[in-house]
Write an enzyme that holds these catalytic residues in place. Structure first.
Site, mmCIF file in Angstrom:
data_model
loop_
_atom_site.group_PDB
_atom_site.id
_atom_site.type_symbol
_atom_site.label_atom_id
_atom_site.label_comp_id
_atom_site.label_asym_id
_atom_site.label_seq_id
_atom_site.Cartn_x
_atom_site.Cartn_y
_atom_site.Cartn_z
ATOM 1 N N ASP A 35 -1.117 48.401 7.378
ATOM 2 C CA ASP A 35 -1.249 46.960 7.589
ATOM 3 C C ASP A 35 -2.503 46.467 6.879
ATOM 4 O O ASP A 35 -3.476 47.223 6.750
ATOM 5 C CB ASP A 35 -1.316 46.636 9.096
ATOM 6 C CG ASP A 35 -0.785 45.241 9.400
ATOM 7 O OD1 ASP A 35 -1.373 44.271 8.893
ATOM 8 O OD2 ASP A 35 0.209 45.128 10.127
ATOM 9 N N TYR A 93 9.682 32.678 1.420
ATOM 10 C CA TYR A 93 10.127 33.653 2.437
ATOM 11 C C TYR A 93 11.616 33.951 2.265
ATOM 12 O O TYR A 93 12.019 35.108 2.111
ATOM 13 C CB TYR A 93 9.846 33.067 3.818
ATOM 14 C CG TYR A 93 10.079 34.022 4.973
ATOM 15 C CD1 TYR A 93 9.299 35.161 5.136
ATOM 16 C CD2 TYR A 93 11.070 33.758 5.918
ATOM 17 C CE1 TYR A 93 9.502 36.016 6.220
ATOM 18 C CE2 TYR A 93 11.272 34.600 7.008
ATOM 19 C CZ TYR A 93 10.483 35.735 7.152
ATOM 20 O OH TYR A 93 10.681 36.578 8.219
#
Ligand code: UDP
Length: 321
Positions: free
Chosen positions: A35, A154
Site C-alpha cells: 500500500d 475510474y
C-alpha cells in the site's frame, strides 16, 4: 483440512483490503500487503501489525520496484485492490487512479507470471456499467459509460483492468477472476472519503446539514463489508478461472431514504439539504446476483438497518463523534 495460504493484497490498508486482511489472518493464513497510503490509512493495519503472519511493503503498484522487493514470493491468491475508490478520491487523484488500474494491473499480473503465483482476483466495480440502461445489472451488460466525464478516470481504467485480466486469461492461461464490487459500507471507511453513507453518518452525528445531491431519488444498493469480504473469499475457491461476478447487495434504496434512516437512527437534529447533482452520477444501480448465488453459493446476509447500526457504532467509537 484447512491449509495455510499465502495471500497478497494490493491496497490492503484500504477499507475493503484491511477487512479482507483481517479475515484471512483470523483464519490462520499469511497476508502480505502492498500500500502507498494515498487514500488509505495506517490505522487500518494497527490491529494486526505485530502478527507474525502479516507483512507490509510500502509502495506503489505502478512501480516495478515494489514487486522486485517481494523477491518472487509465491502466492496462492493475489487480490489487486489498490486504487482510489470513492468518487471524491478518484476525482482528486485522476492520474493515480488511471495508473493504478492500468499499469498497476499489468505489473501485478506480470508478477503472477514471474512468481508462479496461482489465483489473481481483480477488484472491478459496478462503475463499469456507468449510468446503466439495463436494470438490475447482470454481468453480461456492457454498460453506458461516458469515456470523457469526471468519473471516467475510474470507470475506464477499471474497464481496461478487466481487459488486462481477460487477455491474460486467454493468452497466458492465468487463473484470473473479476469481482464487480457494488456500493459497500462498514468499519474502516474513512470519515472524509465523500461516500454517501460515511457522509450522512458523520453529518448526522455532528448535527450538521445532511447533503443530498440532486433530488435524492437516485438509487444505490448497499452491501455490508462482512458480506462483501465473504463474497471475495468465495471467489477464490477452485474452478472459477475466467469468471466475472457481481458482488454486492440487491436491496435497492433511494438516497433520500438513506438520509432519513440515518437521521432517525442517530436521533439527529440535522436538516436534509439538497445540493447540485455531480455530472454523470448514475440514476440507479442494483446488481443482478444470480451468478454469485449460483457459482459462489454466496449471498449477502446483513440487512441495511443492522449494517447501518454497526457502522454508526464504528464511526462513534473510532472518530469519537
Ligand atoms: N451522495 C449524496 N450526498 C453525499 C454523498 C453522495 O447525495 O453527501 C449521493 C451521490 O450523488 C450518489 C450516491 O449518493 O448518487 C452514492 O454516492 P457515493 O459517492 O457513495 O458512490 P457512487 O455510488 O456514486 O459511486
Amino acid at each position: 483440512m484447512n491449509t495455510k495460504k499465502n495471500i497478497l493484497i494490493t491496497g490492503g490498508a484500504g477499507f475493503i483490503g484491511s477487512n479482507l486482511s483481517t479475515f484471512f489472518l483470523n483464519q490462520g493464513n499469511k497476508v502480505v500487503v502492498i500500500d502507498n497510503f494515498l487514500t488509505s490509512n495506517k490505522e487500518n493495519l494497527s490491529s494486526f501489525k505485530s502478527n507474525i503472519d502479516f507483512e507490509f511493503f510500502f509502495g506503489d503498484v505502478t512501480q516495478k520496484k515494489i514487486f522486485t522487493q517481494l523477491n518472487k514470493m509465491n502466492f496462492d491468491i493475489i487480490y489487486h485492490l489498490a486504487s482510489p475508490a470513492s468518487p471524491k478520491q478518484y476525482v482528486k487523484y485522476p492520474t493515480e487512479t488511471l495508473m493504478a488500474n492500468s499499469l498497476g494491473t499489468l505489473n501485478t499480473i506480470d508478477y503472477v507470471l514471474k512468481s508462479r503465483s496461482h489465483t489473481f482476483i481483480y477488484a472491478s466495480t459496478s462503475e463499469i456499467y456507468g449510468d446503466p440502461l439495463l436494470h438490475p445489472q447482470p454481468e453480461s451488460y456492457w454498460g453506458n459509460v461516458n469515456p470523457v466525464g469526471i468519473r471516467s478516470c475510474y470507470d475506464e481504467s477499471k474497464r481496461f483492468g478487466e481487459t488486462v485480466c481477460t487477455t491474460s486469461y486467454r493468452q497466458n492461461n492465468i487463473d484470473v477472476r473479476i469481482a464487480r464490487i457494488f456500493n459497500t459500507y462498514g468499519p474502516n471507511m474513512e470519515k472524509d472519503d465523500g461516500r454517501v453513507i460515511s457522509n450522512f453518518i458523520v453529518q448526522s452525528l455532528s448535527n450538521k446539514d445532511i447533503t443530498i445531491y440532486g433530488n435524492g431519488t437516485q438509487t444505490r444498493s448497499f452491501c455490508y463489508i462482512s458480506d462483501l469480504v465473504e463474497g471475495l473469499v468465495a471467489l477464490s475457491q477452485p474452478n472459477l478461472a475466467g469468471q466475472i461476478i457481481n458482488i454486492g447487495n440487491d436491496d435497492e434504496k433511494k438516497i433520500v431514504d438513506i438520509a432519513k434512516l440515518i437521521k432517525k437512527k442517530t436521533a439527529s437534529k440535522s436538516q436534509l439539504v439538497f445540493k447540485p447533482l455531480p455530472s454523470d452520477d448514475p440514476q440507479k444501480r442494483k446488481p443482478d446476483l444470480s451468478k454469485a448465488r449460483k457459482l459462489l453459493d454466496w449471498q449477502p446476509k446483513i440487512d441495511l438497518s443492522n449494517g447501518i447500526d454497526k457502522t454508526i457504532t464504528y464511526f462513534k467509537t473510532r472518530f469519537k463523534i
